[in-house]
Write a protein that holds these residues in place. Structure first.
Motif, PDB file in Angstrom:
ATOM      1  N   SER A 119       0.855  -1.183   0.000  1.00  0.00           N
ATOM      2  CA  SER A 119       0.000   0.000   0.000  1.00  0.00           C
ATOM      3  C   SER A 119       0.892   1.234   0.000  1.00  0.00           C
ATOM      4  O   SER A 119       1.603   1.483   0.976  1.00  0.00           O
ATOM      5  N   GLY A 120       0.866   1.978  -1.090  1.00  0.00           N
ATOM      6  CA  GLY A 120       1.700   3.177  -1.184  1.00  0.00           C
ATOM      7  C   GLY A 120       3.163   2.843  -1.035  1.00  0.00           C
ATOM      8  O   GLY A 120       3.687   1.980  -1.733  1.00  0.00           O
ATOM      9  N   ASP A 121       3.830   3.503  -0.105  1.00  0.00           N
ATOM     10  CA  ASP A 121       5.258   3.303   0.105  1.00  0.00           C
ATOM     11  C   ASP A 121       5.582   2.259   1.169  1.00  0.00           C
ATOM     12  O   ASP A 121       6.702   2.206   1.679  1.00  0.00           O
ATOM     13  N   ILE A 122       4.598   1.426   1.505  1.00  0.00           N
ATOM     14  CA  ILE A 122       4.807   0.391   2.520  1.00  0.00           C
ATOM     15  C   ILE A 122       4.453  -0.967   1.914  1.00  0.00           C
ATOM     16  O   ILE A 122       3.421  -1.129   1.279  1.00  0.00           O
ATOM     17  N   ALA A 123       5.346  -1.935   2.118  1.00  0.00           N
ATOM     18  CA  ALA A 123       5.103  -3.293   1.631  1.00  0.00           C
ATOM     19  C   ALA A 123       5.489  -4.284   2.724  1.00  0.00           C
ATOM     20  O   ALA A 123       6.424  -4.051   3.496  1.00  0.00           O
ATOM     21  N   THR A 124       4.743  -5.376   2.793  1.00  0.00           N
ATOM     22  CA  THR A 124       5.109  -6.488   3.659  1.00  0.00           C
ATOM     23  C   THR A 124       5.691  -7.555   2.734  1.00  0.00           C
ATOM     24  O   THR A 124       5.018  -8.010   1.808  1.00  0.00           O
TER      25      THR A 124
ATOM     26  N   LEU B 124      10.956   5.781   2.837  1.00  0.00           N
ATOM     27  CA  LEU B 124      10.822   7.044   3.546  1.00  0.00           C
ATOM     28  C   LEU B 124      10.795   8.220   2.574  1.00  0.00           C
ATOM     29  O   LEU B 124      11.220   8.084   1.420  1.00  0.00           O
ATOM     30  N   GLN B 125      10.314   9.368   3.034  1.00  0.00           N
ATOM     31  CA  GLN B 125      10.267  10.562   2.175  1.00  0.00           C
ATOM     32  C   GLN B 125      11.640  10.935   1.633  1.00  0.00           C
ATOM     33  O   GLN B 125      11.756  11.465   0.536  1.00  0.00           O
ATOM     34  N   SER B 126      12.684  10.648   2.384  1.00  0.00           N
ATOM     35  CA  SER B 126      14.054  10.937   1.956  1.00  0.00           C
ATOM     36  C   SER B 126      14.496  10.037   0.802  1.00  0.00           C
ATOM     37  O   SER B 126      15.520  10.282   0.179  1.00  0.00           O
ATOM     38  N   GLY B 127      13.724   8.969   0.539  1.00  0.00           N
ATOM     39  CA  GLY B 127      14.124   7.979  -0.456  1.00  0.00           C
ATOM     40  C   GLY B 127      14.853   6.808   0.160  1.00  0.00           C
ATOM     41  O   GLY B 127      15.133   5.814  -0.507  1.00  0.00           O
ATOM     42  N   ASP B 128      15.171   6.910   1.451  1.00  0.00           N
ATOM     43  CA  ASP B 128      15.793   5.793   2.162  1.00  0.00           C
ATOM     44  C   ASP B 128      14.787   4.656   2.281  1.00  0.00           C
ATOM     45  O   ASP B 128      13.573   4.869   2.180  1.00  0.00           O
ATOM     46  N   ILE B 129      15.303   3.471   2.518  1.00  0.00           N
ATOM     47  CA  ILE B 129      14.459   2.294   2.672  1.00  0.00           C
ATOM     48  C   ILE B 129      14.691   1.739   4.070  1.00  0.00           C
ATOM     49  O   ILE B 129      15.837   1.483   4.460  1.00  0.00           O
ATOM     50  N   TYR B 130      13.603   1.561   4.815  1.00  0.00           N
ATOM     51  CA  TYR B 130      13.694   1.038   6.177  1.00  0.00           C
ATOM     52  C   TYR B 130      12.844  -0.224   6.264  1.00  0.00           C
ATOM     53  O   TYR B 130      11.692  -0.238   5.831  1.00  0.00           O
ATOM     54  N   ALA B 131      13.419  -1.281   6.794  1.00  0.00           N
ATOM     55  CA  ALA B 131      12.705  -2.548   6.933  1.00  0.00           C
ATOM     56  C   ALA B 131      12.804  -3.029   8.375  1.00  0.00           C
ATOM     57  O   ALA B 131      13.871  -2.962   8.990  1.00  0.00           O
ATOM     58  N   GLU B 132      11.676  -3.499   8.887  1.00  0.00           N
ATOM     59  CA  GLU B 132      11.643  -4.048  10.239  1.00  0.00           C
ATOM     60  C   GLU B 132      11.033  -5.442  10.187  1.00  0.00           C
ATOM     61  O   GLU B 132       9.969  -5.650   9.607  1.00  0.00           O
ATOM     62  N   ILE B 133      11.734  -6.390  10.788  1.00  0.00           N
ATOM     63  CA  ILE B 133      11.264  -7.778  10.816  1.00  0.00           C
ATOM     64  C   ILE B 133      10.023  -7.886  11.686  1.00  0.00           C
ATOM     65  O   ILE B 133       9.937  -7.265  12.742  1.00  0.00           O
ATOM     66  N   ILE B 134       9.074  -8.681  11.222  1.00  0.00           N
ATOM     67  CA  ILE B 134       7.880  -9.003  11.995  1.00  0.00           C
ATOM     68  C   ILE B 134       8.157 -10.369  12.641  1.00  0.00           C
ATOM     69  O   ILE B 134       8.038 -11.405  11.988  1.00  0.00           O
ATOM     70  N   PRO B 135       8.589 -10.377  13.921  1.00  0.00           N
ATOM     71  CA  PRO B 135       9.053 -11.610  14.563  1.00  0.00           C
ATOM     72  C   PRO B 135       8.042 -12.759  14.547  1.00  0.00           C
ATOM     73  O   PRO B 135       8.429 -13.912  14.328  1.00  0.00           O
TER      74      PRO B 135
END
Length: 181
Positions: free
Chosen positions: A41-46, A71-82
């Motif tokens: 959805s938009g700039d977020i993906a699972t 992110l708005q900066s163009g950086d990519i941030y990923a967080e694991i879903i444990p």
């Protein structure tokens, strides 16, 4: 914790494009044996990936599900879903900055797998394996990004997440596959 800073011989928008092509992320590292976008959805993906981690003769297949945000900066941030992964925790940050015709790419990651690691394998061998994997990933990132840039193939500076959801780009992914082989 791992931190790698490298200059990639490709424009930042192409580097970002390749890093957000989750369906084809296996091109970056042979340890990624499966990948699929579970939700977008938009700039977020699972994104779910199956990786094979090896150190010496010890190998383990691990499932990893991450919430990836551009992110708005163009950086990519990923967080694991444990609860959906074989990891206790983890996060990754890709920082991509244009430098002339090249990009400076910073990769910062910290992950804790939820598996038993035999003492004989040890941290040294695991770190060595991760370091080799990162070198391969950066080489392949540069290769794919620079090929796309040389062919001037990009959908209006969009990330793959945006391009795939754009009806004017129904054939984009297959076009990338055809061009990259």
């Amino acid at each position: 914790k791992i931190k790698v800073v490298a200059t990639v011989a490709a424009p930042a928008n192409y580097v970002r494009y390749v890093l957000t092509d989750f369906k084809h992320i296996y091109r970056l590292n042979p340890s990624i044996i499966e990948s699929e976008v579970l939700q977008q959805s938009g700039d977020i993906a699972t994104v779910r990936t199956k990786v094979v981690g090896c150190a010496a003769y010890f190998c383990e297949e691990l499932d990893r599900v991450e919430k990836v945000t551009i992110l708005q900066s163009g950086d990519i941030y990923a967080e694991i879903i444990p609860e959906l992964s074989q990891f206790v925790s983890g996060q990754t940050h890709w920082r991509i900055r244009q430098q002339g015709e090249n990009s400076e790419v910073t990769y910062i990651s910290e992950m804790e797998p939820d598996i038993y690691i035999p003492p004989v394998v040890g941290k040294f061998l695991i770190k060595k394996s991760i370091r080799e994997g990162m070198l391969t990933s950066f080489r392949n990132l540069e290769k794919v990004s620079s090929i796309l840039a040389a062919r001037e193939w990009l959908v209006k500076d969009k990330t793959v997440v945006e391009a795939v959801s754009d009806s004017s780009c129904d054939n984009c992914v297959s076009k990338v596959d055809e061009n990259s082989e």
